[in-house]
Design a protein around this motif. Structure first.
Motif, PDB file in Angstrom:
ATOM      1  N   SER A 103      -2.909  12.246   8.661  1.00 15.27           N
ATOM      2  CA  SER A 103      -1.474  12.252   8.958  1.00 15.27           C
ATOM      3  C   SER A 103      -0.660  12.184   7.668  1.00 15.27           C
ATOM      4  N   VAL A 104      -1.098  11.319   6.728  1.00 17.71           N
ATOM      5  CA  VAL A 104      -0.355  11.183   5.462  1.00 17.71           C
ATOM      6  C   VAL A 104      -0.403  12.496   4.674  1.00 17.71           C
ATOM      7  N   GLN A 105      -1.494  13.186   4.796  1.00 17.89           N
ATOM      8  CA  GLN A 105      -1.627  14.492   4.144  1.00 17.89           C
ATOM      9  C   GLN A 105      -0.502  15.427   4.586  1.00 17.89           C
ATOM     10  N   LYS A 106      -0.093  15.235   5.837  1.00 19.38           N
ATOM     11  CA  LYS A 106       0.940  16.094   6.412  1.00 19.38           C
ATOM     12  C   LYS A 106       2.341  15.568   6.079  1.00 19.38           C
ATOM     13  N   THR A 107       2.540  14.253   6.173  1.00 16.19           N
ATOM     14  CA  THR A 107       3.892  13.699   6.025  1.00 16.19           C
ATOM     15  C   THR A 107       4.197  13.275   4.596  1.00 16.19           C
ATOM     16  N   ASN A 108       3.190  12.931   3.850  1.00 20.56           N
ATOM     17  CA  ASN A 108       3.316  12.449   2.459  1.00 20.56           C
ATOM     18  C   ASN A 108       4.083  11.133   2.310  1.00 20.56           C
ATOM     19  N   ARG A 109       4.294  10.455   3.405  1.00 16.66           N
ATOM     20  CA  ARG A 109       4.942   9.138   3.327  1.00 16.66           C
ATOM     21  C   ARG A 109       4.251   8.187   4.308  1.00 16.66           C
ATOM     22  N   LEU A 110       4.324   6.891   3.949  1.00 14.99           N
ATOM     23  CA  LEU A 110       3.552   5.934   4.753  1.00 14.99           C
ATOM     24  C   LEU A 110       4.248   4.587   4.855  1.00 14.99           C
ATOM     25  N   MET A 111       4.337   4.089   6.075  1.00 15.30           N
ATOM     26  CA  MET A 111       4.842   2.733   6.260  1.00 15.30           C
ATOM     27  C   MET A 111       3.951   1.999   7.265  1.00 15.30           C
ATOM     28  N   VAL A 112       3.608   0.762   6.906  1.00 18.79           N
ATOM     29  CA  VAL A 112       2.799  -0.075   7.795  1.00 18.79           C
ATOM     30  C   VAL A 112       3.688  -1.186   8.327  1.00 18.79           C
ATOM     31  N   VAL A 113       3.732  -1.349   9.624  1.00 13.09           N
ATOM     32  CA  VAL A 113       4.587  -2.377  10.224  1.00 13.09           C
ATOM     33  C   VAL A 113       3.725  -3.344  11.031  1.00 13.09           C
ATOM     34  N   ASP A 114       3.886  -4.621  10.751  1.00 15.10           N
ATOM     35  CA  ASP A 114       3.250  -5.605  11.628  1.00 15.10           C
ATOM     36  C   ASP A 114       4.044  -6.898  11.602  1.00 15.10           C
ATOM     37  N   GLU A 115       3.551  -7.920  12.282  1.00 16.98           N
ATOM     38  CA  GLU A 115       4.318  -9.163  12.338  1.00 16.98           C
ATOM     39  C   GLU A 115       3.520 -10.321  11.762  1.00 16.98           C
ATOM     40  N   ASP A 116       2.560  -9.988  10.931  1.00 10.58           N
ATOM     41  CA  ASP A 116       1.860 -11.013  10.170  1.00 10.58           C
ATOM     42  C   ASP A 116       2.709 -11.296   8.923  1.00 10.58           C
ATOM     43  N   VAL A 117       2.291 -12.280   8.144  1.00 12.43           N
ATOM     44  CA  VAL A 117       3.034 -12.595   6.918  1.00 12.43           C
ATOM     45  C   VAL A 117       2.936 -11.439   5.915  1.00 12.43           C
ATOM     46  N   PRO A 118       3.882 -11.374   4.956  1.00 13.16           N
ATOM     47  CA  PRO A 118       3.765 -10.325   3.931  1.00 13.16           C
ATOM     48  C   PRO A 118       2.430 -10.471   3.200  1.00 13.16           C
ATOM     49  N   GLY A 119       1.785  -9.375   2.922  1.00 13.18           N
ATOM     50  CA  GLY A 119       0.486  -9.446   2.237  1.00 13.18           C
ATOM     51  C   GLY A 119      -0.631  -9.905   3.153  1.00 13.18           C
ATOM     52  N   GLY A 120      -0.363  -9.958   4.445  1.00 12.48           N
ATOM     53  CA  GLY A 120      -1.392 -10.360   5.405  1.00 12.48           C
ATOM     54  C   GLY A 120      -2.155  -9.140   5.889  1.00 12.48           C
ATOM     55  N   ALA A 121      -2.176  -8.954   7.206  1.00 11.94           N
ATOM     56  CA  ALA A 121      -2.941  -7.821   7.750  1.00 11.94           C
ATOM     57  C   ALA A 121      -2.425  -6.497   7.202  1.00 11.94           C
ATOM     58  N   SER A 122      -1.111  -6.439   6.878  1.00 10.59           N
ATOM     59  CA  SER A 122      -0.575  -5.173   6.364  1.00 10.59           C
ATOM     60  C   SER A 122      -1.217  -4.805   5.027  1.00 10.59           C
ATOM     61  N   ALA A 123      -1.564  -5.823   4.232  1.00 11.79           N
ATOM     62  CA  ALA A 123      -2.228  -5.541   2.951  1.00 11.79           C
ATOM     63  C   ALA A 123      -3.616  -4.975   3.193  1.00 11.79           C
ATOM     64  N   PHE A 124      -4.283  -5.534   4.178  1.00 11.45           N
ATOM     65  CA  PHE A 124      -5.610  -5.005   4.545  1.00 11.45           C
ATOM     66  C   PHE A 124      -5.487  -3.543   4.983  1.00 11.45           C
ATOM     67  N   ILE A 125      -4.498  -3.308   5.838  1.00  6.73           N
ATOM     68  CA  ILE A 125      -4.326  -1.950   6.385  1.00  6.73           C
ATOM     69  C   ILE A 125      -3.997  -0.971   5.254  1.00  6.73           C
ATOM     70  N   MET A 126      -3.090  -1.408   4.369  1.00  8.48           N
ATOM     71  CA  MET A 126      -2.695  -0.552   3.254  1.00  8.48           C
ATOM     72  C   MET A 126      -3.899  -0.260   2.361  1.00  8.48           C
ATOM     73  N   ASN A 127      -4.690  -1.263   2.117  1.00  2.00           N
ATOM     74  CA  ASN A 127      -5.882  -1.073   1.286  1.00  2.00           C
ATOM     75  C   ASN A 127      -6.828  -0.043   1.913  1.00  2.00           C
ATOM     76  N   GLU A 128      -6.987  -0.154   3.223  1.00  2.00           N
ATOM     77  CA  GLU A 128      -7.862   0.802   3.912  1.00  2.00           C
ATOM     78  C   GLU A 128      -7.335   2.227   3.748  1.00  2.00           C
ATOM     79  N   ILE A 129      -6.013   2.371   3.934  1.00  2.00           N
ATOM     80  CA  ILE A 129      -5.451   3.729   3.933  1.00  2.00           C
ATOM     81  C   ILE A 129      -5.387   4.290   2.507  1.00  2.00           C
ATOM     82  N   LEU A 130      -4.883   3.464   1.578  1.00  4.15           N
ATOM     83  CA  LEU A 130      -4.667   3.981   0.219  1.00  4.15           C
ATOM     84  C   LEU A 130      -5.956   4.146  -0.563  1.00  4.15           C
ATOM     85  N   THR A 131      -6.842   3.158  -0.479  1.00  4.30           N
ATOM     86  CA  THR A 131      -8.016   3.228  -1.349  1.00  4.30           C
ATOM     87  C   THR A 131      -9.288   3.673  -0.622  1.00  4.30           C
ATOM     88  N   THR A 132      -9.532   3.151   0.572  1.00  4.45           N
ATOM     89  CA  THR A 132     -10.745   3.608   1.270  1.00  4.45           C
ATOM     90  C   THR A 132     -10.570   5.057   1.719  1.00  4.45           C
TER      91      THR A 132
END
Ligand SMILES: Cc1ncc(C[n+]2csc(CCOP(=O)(O)OP(=O)(O)O)c2C)c(N)n1
Ligand SMILES: [Mg+2]
Length: 702
Positions: A615-644
């Motif tokens: 999807s990012v290949q198509k849109t070239n932009r990315l936002m992760v939204v959740d209701e955990d603390v900053p740097g919480g699950a969203s950091a995990f998710i971002m790490n998965e998407i950006l680096t893995t």
């Protein structure tokens, strides 16, 4: 640690062995008392097998519930809260569990006066003793070097537990540790001379020897029976035992050492060939010399030298270098697998192998309260799986606080649909133990906020069981809970990063609605992985279309779902924030911003087919939204998407995470609005990304 020994409940392919054809050991764990909650469940399985109809055929796991779970704990460790929680629960549940408390009056260096009220654990446990009017425990006290009494007490304890299903406590006193707590610390530092003298006088090796030598019994005809005729016979036995032990030790060492040495010799040949060909032979030969004289026998030693030498070859290219590269890859892969396998199931029933099945709707399908979808689906589960059961706070009689189990107790009975005390960690323990004995428990934690009470058991025991037994034990437990935002500092938290971090080894599933949740229950009932399924509390307020194939539709694990297609930005979310993201995306359409919305559904395992990066290949932009603390699950998710998934290379804008405030949610609707992210927050954050990329088209909002 020899006390971490456990027997194999599973064959190599992950299928159950016949547990009734062997003795079964489920090991202690190092975090003292950590084994207690599981012990409760191991024992409770016997109650279930004895009393529930429809599982008589489960003869691999039980002989009509006759099995006793024997547990052990040190005197000092009884100070842990989960010891008391387990004892109370076992008394309530009346499970066949025998718990031995080994009392040496110390916990490492700390004497009993700092541990135990009255310095006597059986004394203070007396309130648990059963009597004519009340169920409870049978409690015994026995001296640890009085072997004849120990045999009697243990036989009696086993009989009571097995026949009556009454829990038993055996307080074994006057124990000692011949070399103190461990070989690395000498107890002379903290024990008085008198105490050391006393310990010597009750040394278990000496006392056991005395007993073997002196013990005799006489039958009715006056025949005398002894273990040994005299000391010389005992000495022969001792020598044989010593020789056998020495041989076993040598064999064990050799079977560890030989493959390493063999690989080392192969490597040495390769390295010598490398040195011959390389311009850096001086440095390489130096390392080869060190390698040859290195006496440390560890798997890693070979690898360390191989990798260090490879560094000298970056500028070179010859056959021996390729041989070395391949040797490193193969050796590392082989041993990495030895140390890192089986975190999740590797059997045919692994959660990620269970295929999704869509819910089916017919033309008359009406919108119903979401909780009824769970309820009607649970009914199917309980019908299809006679070994399934569910328990938790308010789970039984009222059918859970959200009525997802309405009427189930009437239909399937109190043994299978049951209420428990308020004791999260032993609720989980019940589940672990019963799952290890072939049942399919669903342990309910009323709200995810309260899962913190169970985190130790979940993390140290459930999440690590399959891994630490290298796939030879499993606990396919499903934990049902509900959570995410409501209103207030508790009942509304979303500690996803905590759960996600501590529970590696457990599938963490975050369905956006109750149909998805029911689908996850169906998937996990087919699987042998453990799972945490978090129902989204806001979802209970919404109506959903009623499917017709209850019990059959399945939400796949490790698979994301694109719920809105778009071209400008990829929005990734899960659970209760997903609805807000969807709303924001709809509102943004009017401003000519096209969002692609993806529901993660399964935090762990995460997007196994890398759909998000597509999807990012198509849109070239990315936002992760959740209701955990900053740097919480969203950091995990971002790490998965950006680096893995390597999405970094397709980005034209800064990747953004939108999370809650750092604090717990404040009270009330406004507290929620200012603590968590709202549709307005999401709208503006997306708008800002677009504005930064094309300020003329999207004039700044604020
Ligand atoms: C939760 C936890 N806290 C601390 C430790 C460190 N520790 C290991 S053994 C031990 C003492 C245990 O004493 P006791 O239960 O009496 O057993 P004993 O070794 O005396 O048989 C401690 C503090 C641990 N393993 N787990
Ligand atoms: Mg002790």
């Amino acid at each position: 640690m020899n006390n971490h020994f456990a027997t194999h409940s599973l064959n190599e392919d992950g299928t159950w062995k016949d547990l009734m054809a062997q003795n079964n050991s489920s090991s202690d764990i190092s975090c003292v008392a950590g084994q207690m909650p599981r012990l409760l469940g191991l024992a409770q399985a016997s109650n279930i097998y004895r009393n529930v109809e429809g599982i008589e055929g489960f003869t691999k796991f039980s002989n009509k519930g006759n099995e006793v779970a024997w547990g052990t704990i040190g005197n000092a460790s009884t100070s842990e809260g989960i010891f008391w929680e387990t004892i109370n629960a076992a008394g309530v549940l009346q499970v066949p569990m025998v718990i031995s408390i080994w009392d040496d009056e110390y916990g490492i260096s700390v004497p009993a006066k700092y541990h135990t009220t009255k310095e006597n654990i059986s004394e203070i446990l007396k309130g648990f003793q059963r009597d004519e009017n009340n169920k409870g425990f049978e409690i015994f006290t026995v001296i640890g070097y009085d072997y004849t009494s120990l045999v009697e007490v243990y036989e009696k304890a086993g009989r009571i537990a097995r026949e009556e299903h009454v829990p038993v406590i055996i307080h074994v006193t006057d124990l000692m540790q011949p070399i103190g707590h461990s070989t690395s610390g000498s107890h002379e530092r903290y024990k008085s001379k008198d105490r050391l003298e006393y310990e010597k006088s009750i040394d278990c090796n000496t006392k056991m020897r005395e007993w073997i030598l002196n013990y005799q019994i006489e039958d009715e005809e006056g025949n005398i029976y002894r273990f040994v005729e005299d000391e010389s016979e005992l000495e022969i036995l001792e020598k044989e035992a010593k020789d056998e032990t020495k041989l076993a030790k040598r064999n064990a060492w050799n079977s560890f050492k030989n493959p390493i040495t063999k690989s080392g010799s192969e490597l040495l040949l390769i390295l010598k060939e490398v040195a011959k060909n390389s311009k850096n032979s001086v440095f390489i030969n130096n390392l080869i010399d060190q390698f040859s004289s290195d006496e440390e026998v560890q798997v890693k030693t070979n690898l360390v030298y191989a990798r260090k030498i490879l560094r000298y070859l970056t500028e070179e290219d010859f056959t021996a270098k390729t041989t070395l590269q391949n040797w490193i890859k193969n050796y590392k892969a082989f041993y990495q697998n030895r140390y890192s396998s089986h975190l999740y199931s590797q059997s045919a029933k692994a959660a990620i192998k269970i295929r999704g099945v869509n819910p089916i709707y017919d033309k008359d399908s009406s919108d119903v309260d979401a909780r009824t979808i769970l309820r009607d689906n649970f009914r199917e589960i309980f019908k299809r799986y006679p070994e399934s059961l569910i328990f938790g706070e308010d789970t039984g009689y009222i059918g859970d606080v959200n009525q997802g189990l309405e009427g189930m107790q009437n239909e399937f009975g109190e043994m299978r649909i049951s209420d428990t005390g308020i004791r999260e960690t032993t609720i989980v323990g019940q589940g672990i133990g019963m799952a290890m004995r072939g049942l399919r428990p669903i342990a309910e934690i009323q709200y995810i906020d309260y899962i913190l009470f169970a985190l130790q058991t979940l993390s140290d025991d459930l999440a690590s069981l399959h891994y630490r037994s290298a796939g030879r034990q499993k606990a396919p437990l499903i934990i049902r809970t509900r959570g995410h935002r409501l209103e207030g500092i508790w009942h509304s938290g979303s500690p996803m990063s905590g759960v996600n971090t501590f529970l590696r080894g457990v599938c963490i599933l975050v369905p956006r609605n109750m149909t998805k949740a029911a689908g996850f229950f169906n998937t996990m009932m087919e699987s042998d992985d453990p799972a945490l399924i978090i129902e989204n509390l806001n979802g209970y307020r919404i109506k959903e279309k009623q499917p017709t194939n209850f019990g059959e539709f399945k939400t796949p694990v490790g698979v994301v779902e694109t719920i809105m297609e778009g071209t400008d930005i990829t929005l990734v979310s899960y659970g209760s924030t997903l609805k807000l993201v969807e709303d924001a995306a709809i509102q943004l359409k009017q401003f000519n911003i096209s969002c692609e919305v993806i529901d993660i559904q399964s935090l762990m395992p995460f997007d196994l087919s890398n759909d998000i990066v597509k999807s990012v290949q198509k849109t070239n932009r990315l936002m992760v939204v959740d209701e955990d603390v900053p740097g919480g699950a969203s950091a995990f998710i971002m790490n998965e998407i950006l680096t893995t998934q390597n999405a970094y290379q397709y980005l034209d804008s800064k990747p953004v995470t939108l999370s809650s405030e750092e604090h717990r949610p404040a009270y009330g609707t406004d507290g929620d609005y200012f603590s968590n992210r709202s549709t307005e927050d999401i709208f503006e954050a997306i708008y800002q990304i677009m504005s930064e990329s094309d300020p003329n088209r999207f004039k700044p909002l604020l």
